[in-house]
Design a protein around this motif. Structure first.
Motif, PDB file in Angstrom:
ATOM      1  N   GLY A 266       0.785  -1.221   0.000  1.00 35.34           N
ATOM      2  CA  GLY A 266       0.000   0.000   0.000  1.00 35.34           C
ATOM      3  C   GLY A 266       0.817   1.270   0.000  1.00 35.34           C
ATOM      4  N   ALA A 267       2.092   1.185  -0.346  1.00 41.65           N
ATOM      5  CA  ALA A 267       2.969   2.353  -0.291  1.00 41.65           C
ATOM      6  C   ALA A 267       2.521   3.459  -1.253  1.00 41.65           C
ATOM      7  CB  ALA A 267       4.409   1.955  -0.595  1.00 41.65           C
ATOM      8  N   GLY A 268       2.062   3.086  -2.408  1.00 42.68           N
ATOM      9  CA  GLY A 268       1.592   4.073  -3.367  1.00 42.68           C
ATOM     10  C   GLY A 268       2.705   4.701  -4.181  1.00 42.68           C
ATOM     11  N   ALA A 269       2.326   5.327  -5.272  1.00 41.29           N
ATOM     12  CA  ALA A 269       3.287   5.924  -6.200  1.00 41.29           C
ATOM     13  C   ALA A 269       4.083   7.049  -5.540  1.00 41.29           C
ATOM     14  CB  ALA A 269       2.577   6.432  -7.445  1.00 41.29           C
ATOM     15  N   GLY A 270       3.476   7.774  -4.609  1.00 45.27           N
ATOM     16  CA  GLY A 270       4.185   8.853  -3.929  1.00 45.27           C
ATOM     17  C   GLY A 270       5.374   8.347  -3.131  1.00 45.27           C
ATOM     18  N   ALA A 271       5.199   7.196  -2.483  1.00 47.97           N
ATOM     19  CA  ALA A 271       6.304   6.607  -1.722  1.00 47.97           C
ATOM     20  C   ALA A 271       7.414   6.164  -2.654  1.00 47.97           C
ATOM     21  CB  ALA A 271       5.806   5.422  -0.897  1.00 47.97           C
ATOM     22  N   LEU A 272       7.048   5.611  -3.805  1.00 53.27           N
ATOM     23  CA  LEU A 272       8.060   5.198  -4.765  1.00 53.27           C
ATOM     24  C   LEU A 272       8.842   6.403  -5.277  1.00 53.27           C
ATOM     25  CD1 LEU A 272       6.442   2.551  -4.629  1.00 53.27           C
ATOM     26  CD2 LEU A 272       6.933   2.292  -7.051  1.00 53.27           C
ATOM     27  N   LEU A 273       8.147   7.488  -5.541  1.00 57.22           N
ATOM     28  CA  LEU A 273       8.817   8.701  -6.002  1.00 57.22           C
ATOM     29  C   LEU A 273       9.773   9.215  -4.921  1.00 57.22           C
ATOM     30  CD1 LEU A 273       9.194  10.701  -8.263  1.00 57.22           C
ATOM     31  CD2 LEU A 273       7.253  11.999  -7.375  1.00 57.22           C
ATOM     32  N   TYR A 274       9.349   9.171  -3.680  1.00 57.87           N
ATOM     33  CA  TYR A 274      10.233   9.569  -2.580  1.00 57.87           C
ATOM     34  C   TYR A 274      11.478   8.676  -2.551  1.00 57.87           C
ATOM     35  CZ  TYR A 274      12.133  10.114   2.077  1.00 57.87           C
ATOM     36  OH  TYR A 274      12.989  10.308   3.126  1.00 57.87           O
ATOM     37  N   ASN A 275      11.291   7.371  -2.710  1.00 56.54           N
ATOM     38  CA  ASN A 275      12.408   6.428  -2.678  1.00 56.54           C
ATOM     39  C   ASN A 275      13.405   6.714  -3.797  1.00 56.54           C
ATOM     40  OD1 ASN A 275      10.924   5.241  -0.652  1.00 56.54           O
ATOM     41  ND2 ASN A 275      10.439   3.388  -1.793  1.00 56.54           N
ATOM     42  N   ILE A 276      12.907   6.891  -5.004  1.00 57.40           N
ATOM     43  CA  ILE A 276      13.810   7.112  -6.135  1.00 57.40           C
ATOM     44  C   ILE A 276      14.472   8.479  -6.029  1.00 57.40           C
ATOM     45  CG2 ILE A 276      12.026   7.907  -7.753  1.00 57.40           C
ATOM     46  CD1 ILE A 276      15.074   5.747  -8.670  1.00 57.40           C
ATOM     47  N   ASP A 277      13.760   9.471  -5.542  1.00 54.83           N
ATOM     48  CA  ASP A 277      14.384  10.779  -5.298  1.00 54.83           C
ATOM     49  C   ASP A 277      15.525  10.649  -4.296  1.00 54.83           C
ATOM     50  OD1 ASP A 277      12.844  12.362  -7.026  1.00 54.83           O
ATOM     51  OD2 ASP A 277      11.492  13.064  -5.437  1.00 54.83           O
ATOM     52  N   SER A 278      15.299   9.873  -3.229  1.00 62.64           N
ATOM     53  CA  SER A 278      16.337   9.676  -2.216  1.00 62.64           C
ATOM     54  C   SER A 278      17.578   9.043  -2.821  1.00 62.64           C
ATOM     55  CB  SER A 278      15.818   8.788  -1.085  1.00 62.64           C
ATOM     56  OG  SER A 278      14.756   9.408  -0.416  1.00 62.64           O
ATOM     57  N   LEU A 279      17.374   8.049  -3.673  1.00 62.38           N
ATOM     58  CA  LEU A 279      18.506   7.415  -4.343  1.00 62.38           C
ATOM     59  C   LEU A 279      19.201   8.380  -5.291  1.00 62.38           C
ATOM     60  CD1 LEU A 279      17.237   3.848  -5.307  1.00 62.38           C
ATOM     61  CD2 LEU A 279      19.177   4.415  -3.850  1.00 62.38           C
ATOM     62  N   TYR A 280      18.408   8.997  -6.162  1.00 65.15           N
ATOM     63  CA  TYR A 280      19.005   9.853  -7.185  1.00 65.15           C
ATOM     64  C   TYR A 280      19.810  10.992  -6.557  1.00 65.15           C
ATOM     65  CZ  TYR A 280      19.774  12.878 -11.111  1.00 65.15           C
ATOM     66  OH  TYR A 280      20.394  13.667 -12.053  1.00 65.15           O
ATOM     67  N   TYR A 281      19.193  11.740  -5.670  1.00 62.23           N
ATOM     68  CA  TYR A 281      19.889  12.892  -5.099  1.00 62.23           C
ATOM     69  C   TYR A 281      20.958  12.484  -4.091  1.00 62.23           C
ATOM     70  CZ  TYR A 281      16.708  15.679  -7.755  1.00 62.23           C
ATOM     71  OH  TYR A 281      16.027  16.220  -8.816  1.00 62.23           O
ATOM     72  N   GLY A 282      20.759  11.351  -3.437  1.00 58.14           N
ATOM     73  CA  GLY A 282      21.805  10.837  -2.563  1.00 58.14           C
ATOM     74  C   GLY A 282      23.079  10.552  -3.327  1.00 58.14           C
ATOM     75  N   PHE A 283      22.934   9.937  -4.498  1.00 55.77           N
ATOM     76  CA  PHE A 283      24.106   9.651  -5.323  1.00 55.77           C
ATOM     77  C   PHE A 283      24.587  10.878  -6.090  1.00 55.77           C
ATOM     78  CE2 PHE A 283      22.939   5.135  -4.831  1.00 55.77           C
ATOM     79  CZ  PHE A 283      24.177   4.666  -4.415  1.00 55.77           C
ATOM     80  N   LYS A 284      23.671  11.660  -6.616  1.00 62.82           N
ATOM     81  CA  LYS A 284      24.055  12.831  -7.409  1.00 62.82           C
ATOM     82  C   LYS A 284      24.902  13.796  -6.587  1.00 62.82           C
ATOM     83  CE  LYS A 284      24.075  15.594 -10.943  1.00 62.82           C
ATOM     84  NZ  LYS A 284      25.353  15.542 -11.612  1.00 62.82           N
TER      85      LYS A 284
END
Length: 141
Positions: free
Chosen positions: A87-105
């Motif tokens: 039940g995480a939803g698309a918003g949680a996925l966007l948060y997760n990928i943002d965390s990865l992308y900007y964490g690495f960037k």
């Protein structure tokens, strides 16, 4: 074809930049990609999303994929059979990928490319330059 099973528990994106046990688990999983005899490699997690997505993000980013491709690939996991059973939803996925992308960037130096920052992270968690080159060779050739 010989099939070898290797269980490499990794912990998803959360804390991969700060906790040593997370870094060590990720290092062990990535080392599998250094040996061409391990291919093809099938990797997954319980939902096929967060831990799988973290590893895929690192591999794709290491190979030079752009932000749009990284986001698309991660967000597609939402549509898997188990992708949203929690039940995480698309918003949680966007948060997760943002965390990865900007964490690495922004990992080492914001003027470096995403790929360069991922390489810096991999060196910091204990992979060698030869390991990184082997992973790229195995995935790109």
């Amino acid at each position: 074809l010989t099939i070898t099973k290797s269980v490499q528990p990794i912990i998803w994106y959360d804390n991969i930049f700060t906790k040593d046990e997370y870094k060590g688990a990720l290092k062990n999983a990535l080392l599998l990609f250094t040996d061409e005899l391990n291919f093809p490699i099938y990797f997954h997690c319980a939902l096929g999303r967060d831990r799988t997505g973290t590893l895929a993000f690192i591999l794709l980013g290491l190979c030079g994929c752009d932000q749009a491709t990284l986001y698309k690939e991660y967000m597609l996991t939402y549509f898997s059979v188990r992708g949203n059973t929690d039940g995480a939803g698309a918003g949680a996925l966007l948060y997760n990928i943002d965390s990865l992308y900007y964490g690495f960037k922004l990992y080492k130096d914001k003027t470096m490319s995403l790929t360069e920052n991922i390489e810096a992270y991999l060196l910091d968690i204990g992979l060698t330059t030869d390991n990184i080159q082997s992973i790229k060779k195995n995935l790109l050739e």
